[in-house]
Design an enzyme around this catalytic site. Structure first.
Site, PDB file in Angstrom:
ATOM      1  CB  CYS A 116      84.074  55.393 -11.387  1.00  0.00           C
ATOM      2  SG  CYS A 116      84.731  56.323 -12.769  1.00  0.00           S
ATOM      3  CG  HIS A 256      87.110  55.188  -8.590  1.00  0.00           C
ATOM      4  ND1 HIS A 256      87.501  54.434  -9.673  1.00  0.00           N
ATOM      5  CD2 HIS A 256      86.740  56.400  -9.072  1.00  0.00           C
ATOM      6  CE1 HIS A 256      87.370  55.169 -10.769  1.00  0.00           C
ATOM      7  NE2 HIS A 256      86.917  56.362 -10.427  1.00  0.00           N
ATOM      8  CG  ASN A 286      89.126  57.051 -13.367  1.00  0.00           C
ATOM      9  OD1 ASN A 286      88.734  55.887 -13.367  1.00  0.00           O
ATOM     10  ND2 ASN A 286      88.339  58.071 -13.053  1.00  0.00           N
TER      11      ASN A 286
END
Ligand SMILES: CC(C)(COP(=O)(O)OP(=O)(O)OC[C@H]1O[C@@H](n2cnc3c(N)ncnc32)[C@H](O)[C@@H]1OP(=O)(O)O)[C@@H](O)C(=O)NCCC(=O)NCCS
Length: 327
Positions: A116, A256, A286
């Protein structure tokens, strides 16, 4: 000599058409729209459907959109970096596939694997090549096809992730804009909490790991949550402090999109109010390396020259970091 900085001169993005809603997930695993919404902030996510459709499709569409918008000649692109953990194949690099497909025939290209935090790692790497004077046009792509490595029987992971990619074009400037500073961190001690065990060289593909469902994402959610809250918030505050920026100086926090509660904690730590926090987790979930460039893509029209953007990420590895951009 005047210092060169890497300015963002183009943004592109792409999400596939198929929308997987919380309601549809209710038919696949024991969960509820209410649980997913309150625990994560996610309402729906995009899924790339179809045979032989790798993450390169997402990256190619994102880069093509950026090329169309900026009118940059793809032959002038020197370097293309693709941050992803869901490469089309173990090799060649997905970046090569994307570069060739978009006509960046003079570019060299490679992938970065930092989960990520991948886009932040790739952005800093790309910016360094510009700042050194070595290259003039660098494309940084972040994206993942998480649906390829999710176990749609595991309600703790399959509800979180989605597919998507975004990209930026970096070019040199002598103005005080662009990538100003960053702090990047890794800790291999995070391996046990978040990983995909099989399919690599330690546990190559055989029937046994496939039957044990080890070729899917494994996550100890609450442990990762605690690390993410602490580290993403801490590094964001550190970066703001070392650049003498107060919350008032920051136009946008670009976090994020892992979990709305992690985003809120980071914003609180830096003192940034919700109206200055970029958010699209409700629509895309996500997308791993895709979240930050997809935010820039979604909010591009609202950005003004001189806006200070604080980018922050946390992910598998563990990896985490923050970057300061002046748009
Ligand atoms: C995964 C995550 C959403 C889970 O939320 P949580 O509040 O921590 O929930 P927990 O894991 O403590 O589980 C609480 C309960 O909900 C249950 N549960 C888990 N997933 C569920 C789902 N999709 N639907 C309904 N219930 C669920 C658990 O089984 C558990 O039940 P129990 O109390 O009976 O054992 C959260 O931990 C998270 O976001 N983690 C970080 C993810 C991240 O940032 N990853 C890094 C970047 S990729």
């Amino acid at each position: 000599m005047t210092k060169l900085r890497a300015a963002i001169t183009g943004v592109g993005g792409y999400v596939p058409d198929y929308i997987l809603t919380n309601k549809e997930l209710e038919t696949m695993v024991e969960t509820s729209d209410e649980w997913i919404t309150t625990r994560t902030g996610i309402k729906e996510r995009r899924i790339l459907k179809g045979e032989n459709q790798g993450v390169s499709i997402l990256g190619i569409n994102a880069v093509k959109e950026m090329i169309e918008k900026t009118k940059v000649d793809p032959k002038e692109i020197d370097l293309l970096i693709f941050a992803t953990v869901t490469a089309d194949m173990t090799f060649p690099a997905t970046a090569n596939i994307v570069a060739t497909a978009v006509g960046a025939t003079n570019a060299f290209s490679y992938d970065i694997s930092a989960a990520c935090s991948g886009f932040l790692f790739a952005l800093t790497t790309g910016a360094s090549f510009i700042e050194s004077g070595m290259y003039k046009k660098v494309v940084v792509v972040g994206g993942d096809k998480m649906s390829a490595i999710l176990d749609y029987r595991d309600r703790t992971t399959c509800i979180i992730f989605g597919d998507g990619a975004g990209c930026v074009l970096l070019e040199p400037t002598t103005e005080d804009v662009g990538v100003i500073d960053s702090i990047l961190k890794s800790d291999g001690g995070g391996e046990s909490y978040l990983h995909m065990k099989a399919g690599g060289s330690r546990m190559p593909a055989t029937h046994a790991p496939v039957e044990a469902r080890q070729h899917f994402v494994y996550q100890e959610g609450s442990a990762v949550f605690k690390f993410a809250v602490t580290n993403m918030a801490e590094v964001s505050a550190q970066l703001a402090e070392r650049n003498n920026l107060t919350a008032d100086d920051i136009a946008w926090l670009v976090p994020h999109q892992a979990n709305k509660r992690i985003i809120d904690a980071t914003a609180n730590r830096v003192g940034i109010t919700e109206d200055k926090v970029m958010m699209n987790i409700d629509r895309y979930g996500n997308t791993t390396a895709g979240t930050i460039p997809l935010l820039l893509w979604d909010y591009e029209k609202q950005l003004k020259k001189g806006d200070n953007l604080l980018l922050a990420a946390f992910g598998g590895g563990f990896t985490w970091g923050a970057a300061l951009l002046e748009f």
